[in-house]
Structure formats: C-alpha cells, structure tokens
Design a protein around this motif. Sequence first.
Motif, PDB file in Angstrom:
ATOM      1  N   HIS A 141       0.816  -1.202   0.014  1.00 37.38           N
ATOM      2  CA  HIS A 141      -0.017   0.189   0.121  1.00 37.38           C
ATOM      3  C   HIS A 141       0.815   1.127  -0.119  1.00 37.38           C
ATOM      4  CE1 HIS A 141      -4.039  -1.621   0.907  1.00 37.38           C
ATOM      5  NE2 HIS A 141      -3.303  -2.736   1.296  1.00 37.38           N
ATOM      6  N   ARG A 142       1.782   1.349   0.947  1.00 34.63           N
ATOM      7  CA  ARG A 142       2.861   2.509   0.921  1.00 34.63           C
ATOM      8  C   ARG A 142       3.225   2.819  -0.484  1.00 34.63           C
ATOM      9  NH1 ARG A 142       5.181   4.066   5.637  1.00 34.63           N
ATOM     10  NH2 ARG A 142       5.144   1.817   6.372  1.00 34.63           N
ATOM     11  N   GLN A 143       3.944   1.830  -1.281  1.00 30.68           N
ATOM     12  CA  GLN A 143       4.591   2.408  -2.330  1.00 30.68           C
ATOM     13  C   GLN A 143       3.579   2.884  -3.403  1.00 30.68           C
ATOM     14  OE1 GLN A 143       5.933  -2.197  -2.970  1.00 30.68           O
ATOM     15  NE2 GLN A 143       7.381  -0.694  -3.735  1.00 30.68           N
ATOM     16  N   ASN A 144       2.290   2.069  -3.532  1.00 33.42           N
ATOM     17  CA  ASN A 144       1.634   2.448  -4.346  1.00 33.42           C
ATOM     18  C   ASN A 144       0.851   3.689  -4.449  1.00 33.42           C
ATOM     19  OD1 ASN A 144       0.673   0.382  -6.426  1.00 33.42           O
ATOM     20  ND2 ASN A 144       0.261  -0.923  -4.704  1.00 33.42           N
ATOM     21  N   ILE A 145       0.754   3.997  -3.007  1.00 35.98           N
ATOM     22  CA  ILE A 145       0.130   5.480  -2.830  1.00 35.98           C
ATOM     23  C   ILE A 145       1.142   6.434  -2.763  1.00 35.98           C
ATOM     24  CG2 ILE A 145      -0.763   7.056  -1.035  1.00 35.98           C
ATOM     25  CD1 ILE A 145      -2.640   4.641  -2.204  1.00 35.98           C
ATOM     26  N   GLN A 146       2.524   6.331  -2.509  1.00 41.22           N
ATOM     27  CA  GLN A 146       3.380   7.319  -2.514  1.00 41.22           C
ATOM     28  C   GLN A 146       3.942   7.633  -4.086  1.00 41.22           C
ATOM     29  OE1 GLN A 146       6.899   6.349  -0.312  1.00 41.22           O
ATOM     30  NE2 GLN A 146       8.201   8.181  -0.923  1.00 41.22           N
ATOM     31  N   VAL A 147       4.145   6.386  -4.958  1.00 37.50           N
ATOM     32  CA  VAL A 147       4.573   6.502  -6.292  1.00 37.50           C
ATOM     33  C   VAL A 147       3.238   7.487  -7.199  1.00 37.50           C
ATOM     34  CG1 VAL A 147       4.708   5.354  -8.628  1.00 37.50           C
ATOM     35  CG2 VAL A 147       5.746   4.516  -6.618  1.00 37.50           C
ATOM     36  N   PHE A 148       2.046   7.186  -6.788  1.00 37.07           N
ATOM     37  CA  PHE A 148       1.018   7.990  -7.836  1.00 37.07           C
ATOM     38  C   PHE A 148       0.542   9.047  -6.915  1.00 37.07           C
ATOM     39  CE2 PHE A 148       1.668   3.951  -9.704  1.00 37.07           C
ATOM     40  CZ  PHE A 148       1.708   4.102 -11.094  1.00 37.07           C
ATOM     41  N   GLY A 178      -4.331   5.244 -13.514  1.00 37.25           N
ATOM     42  CA  GLY A 178      -5.525   5.642 -13.959  1.00 37.25           C
ATOM     43  C   GLY A 178      -6.424   6.010 -12.770  1.00 37.25           C
ATOM     44  N   TRP A 179      -7.285   4.664 -12.413  1.00 41.86           N
ATOM     45  CA  TRP A 179      -8.207   5.235 -11.146  1.00 41.86           C
ATOM     46  C   TRP A 179      -7.514   5.268  -9.958  1.00 41.86           C
ATOM     47  CZ3 TRP A 179      -8.486   1.538  -7.213  1.00 41.86           C
ATOM     48  CH2 TRP A 179      -8.118   0.438  -7.602  1.00 41.86           C
ATOM     49  N   LEU A 180      -6.504   4.558  -9.512  1.00 39.60           N
ATOM     50  CA  LEU A 180      -5.930   4.947  -8.145  1.00 39.60           C
ATOM     51  C   LEU A 180      -5.342   6.325  -8.122  1.00 39.60           C
ATOM     52  CD1 LEU A 180      -5.115   3.776  -5.530  1.00 39.60           C
ATOM     53  CD2 LEU A 180      -2.786   2.971  -6.574  1.00 39.60           C
ATOM     54  N   ALA A 181      -4.468   6.765  -9.254  1.00 40.71           N
ATOM     55  CA  ALA A 181      -3.956   8.222  -9.170  1.00 40.71           C
ATOM     56  C   ALA A 181      -5.357   9.167  -9.177  1.00 40.71           C
ATOM     57  CB  ALA A 181      -3.244   8.520 -10.429  1.00 40.71           C
ATOM     58  N   ALA A 182      -6.358   8.871  -9.600  1.00 44.45           N
ATOM     59  CA  ALA A 182      -7.533   9.750  -9.619  1.00 44.45           C
ATOM     60  C   ALA A 182      -8.115   9.933  -8.516  1.00 44.45           C
ATOM     61  CB  ALA A 182      -8.718   9.225 -10.789  1.00 44.45           C
ATOM     62  N   ILE A 183      -8.388   8.691  -7.801  1.00 37.98           N
ATOM     63  CA  ILE A 183      -8.901   8.651  -6.363  1.00 37.98           C
ATOM     64  C   ILE A 183      -8.160   9.292  -5.254  1.00 37.98           C
ATOM     65  CG2 ILE A 183      -9.087   7.279  -4.228  1.00 37.98           C
ATOM     66  CD1 ILE A 183     -10.302   5.213  -6.420  1.00 37.98           C
TER      67      ILE A 183
END
Length: 476
Positions: A141-148, A178-183
């Motif tokens: 979770h940490r790296q996905n949220i941080q990267v995007f 896409g949708w993760l960055a948008a959220i």
Amino acid sequence: MQHGERAAIWAPNIYQWIIAAIGMQSIGGILVPLINRLQGHEAADILRRSSARVLLTFPRLENGSPLEMLAAHELPSLKHQVLLQDVDDRALSWEAFLALGDVVSDLQLQQRIDQVSPDDIMDMLFTSGTTGKPKGVLCNHRQNIQVFTIWGNTVGLRPEDNYLIINPFFHSFGYKAGWLAAIIKGCKIIPARAFDREQVMAQIERDKITVMPGVPSMFEMILNDPQRANYDLSSLRVCTTGGAAVPVKLVEDMRNELGFETVVTAYGLTESTGMVSICRPEDDADIIAGTCGRALDGIEVMCVNVATAEEVPRGEEGELWVRGYNVMQGYFDMPEATAETITAEGWMRTGDIGTMDERGYIRITDRLKDMYIMNGENVYPAEVEKTLYGLAGVAQVAVIGVPKQPQGEVGMAFIVKTKSAEIDESKVQDFCAAKLARYKVPFYIKFVDALPLNASGKVLKPALKQQAQQLLGKAV
C-alpha cells in the motif's frame, strides 16, 4: 475474505471493477488483475498460482466466456465466482455478492480496516511472460500511494479533473496511473471499455474530459479523423503517452491541434510499481518525444555495465538499474527470481538497455535479453525494428538473433507486410544497409502473415526463435 487472501478480477473497464478492487484492498485483501485477452488455461494457471479465493469476472471477454473457459480446470482455492454484470447459475451475481456483506457489522468492518498496514501487500500483478512463465509482482500500500501521489503531482492532476480511462484496468497504466491516481487526487473517474475515436470524441465533448492518457496511435487517429472539427475537444488538458515511438510532430500536434497543456512520456515496469521516470510538463517536444523523462523524486537510476556491474559514463549504453520506494517487494513464491532481480544493495535490474544524459533524462534502446552479438558487436533489435518501420510496406516487424558461423549470431527479421506492399528480401536489406552499420543489417528476412503475440499484445520472441529453428534447421 480474510486479511492477505487474494481475489482476482477478469473484466473490462467498468465501475464495478474499481469498487471490487477498493473493497478487497480496504480490508487487507490482495488484488490480482487478469489480462482480458488470456486463454482459459492461462487464467487458470494464474488463479492456481496466486491461490485466489474469489474471481470477479464478466459474461464474455475477447476469447469467450470466462466461466466456460475455466469450467474444465481444477481450481482448489477458488471459493466464489462472481459476475460483475448479468446473471448465470454458475456464479453469484454482483448484487448477490454485495448482499453477503450484510452479515458484517459496522464494528467488524472497521476492525478489519484498522488491521491494514501500509506495508501490507496491496496487489499482485503478473508480468506478461514474453521470456518465460509470468511472475506475480508484489507491491504494498505504501509504495502504491507514494508513487502515484508523486506521479499525480508531477503531471498536475486536480480535484476538478474529469479523467477518461481507456487504458485497461489490468495494466498499471489504467489501474495505478489511472483510477488509483484519480482517487488519490480526487478526480472524477470515467471508465471506457475500448477505444472508438468517434465515441471518445463525443465523450470528451459531453463529459468535458480534461485528462486522457493513451498510446500514441490513439491520438494519431483522432488527429487524422475528418470529423474531428465537429466535436468540442477544448476541455483536454493532461496526457501521458508512450508504449511506442512518439514522433516530435505528434507531441506538437497534441499541444497545438488538440489543445493539451501537458503532454509527457514516462517509463516504468510492473516491478517498479509501474513507474520509474517521467518527463516534466515544461519539457520541450524533442525531450518528450526522444526520452522517457527523468526519475520520479526520491528514486535513483543508473546505467550499468552488465559485465562489471559498474556505472557507465553518462551518454553510454548500459542496463538500467533502479533503487527506491518504487521497487517491488518481490515475486510471489519465487525467491530465486527475486534475488536475481534485486541486488543486496537494493538495486533492481530492469533488463532494459538505455542511456542517461547529464540531467538524468533516460532513453530506452532495447531489452537486454533481446540483444545478440555479431562478430563481437552488440546488436539491439529495437534499433533495427525502428529503422524497418520507416520502410514503406512494413506493417509490423520483429528482429531476433540466430546462431550462424563464423559470425556467432546474425539478425533475422520477421515482417508483416501492409496490403498491396511491393517489398522483397533484397529491398529490405538495401534499405537497412543505407541506414545502419553493416553488422546491424538482418541476414535473414522472413515475411509472415502475423507475429506471435501474448495476451498483452507483446511479441513473443521465444516463439520466433522456434520458428527460426524450424525454418533454418542446422543454421540455428
């Protein structure tokens, strides 16, 4: 579904896809996206290897009904199959699946949510498998949220943006960028199942689309559409493109003709949480078309001599190594493959050959595994392929190295002609000889009706090597 269990989604870009993914990830489940073009045995292999407990799917995909394609396969871990749309006696409906949650109290739900840690695995994306068995890439979770979060800041996403997502959700481009960055940035998400230029232009006008990433060919088709003037595309603001050669003129036309304020190219791998480098909005068209940008803030990149594992001088070719918060946690159940990919110092070997200039801007030249050596000279097929695409009559091309004495290896080009093309072997070789060093000119030319592709649409070069062996016999 318990903390750490896997759930797979095998479906097109629909809103239920996003809801299902967010739901499982919020309580500690791990998302396993499946490529829509998979055959039944390929999907079954991933479901078995990931031990997926739930499959959320769609009535019909490119190769048929997923429920029918999986019917003959043993999937001991799979407990539920769910149709995100329509009904079928062999699966739960979306509504029935949601109703299962009624037995969970608000207190129980909150306790499950509170158990989730930033270091818990968030997703398991399988590589496309062009050079072997697909590997399950683990990111938390940490790296996905941080990267995007950083990606969204870099391209300038805003809460008021209307984001049209055409790139498939099974890929990092449609899911994470896409949708993760948008959220993360608060944008409105508008999924599209497929690209149809007339429908897309109508949707841009109707929904006032501001953000629309995509591959270069998508924008070339819109630019060349004679009906383009009939649509109001003035809302367009941000685009990330790549995945193929990006001409300078296309970048200029996207800015001047389509009205994009920001056009950038980027580079990433599944193993790098989908992102390594990106251009900046202020970069000129030559930089955007000719490079993959520079590393995201906080990420290190270097070009390395494969033989010595030492960094090469700026401007020289080497394998790209990456280190930072974006590097995957590892391959699922593949410790040896993980150790081969990530060094003890935390550097991830990308397998991509490239150069980096003094400012850190990266140019990808080829895949390390595709390189072959002729008379002691390294040949990178991507360079030869890019050259051959400039020959009229070439629709598709793939180049491999094949053994031949005394040269060691020589090039073999597999070419799909355009309709009514008038080219032969000598014309291909003469064209290459005029544009490339002699050792880079393909020795063998083979015209074919189609190239072997995997489910992601990438050329399967191992399959081409098998064809070459059959065609050339002892020469290979």
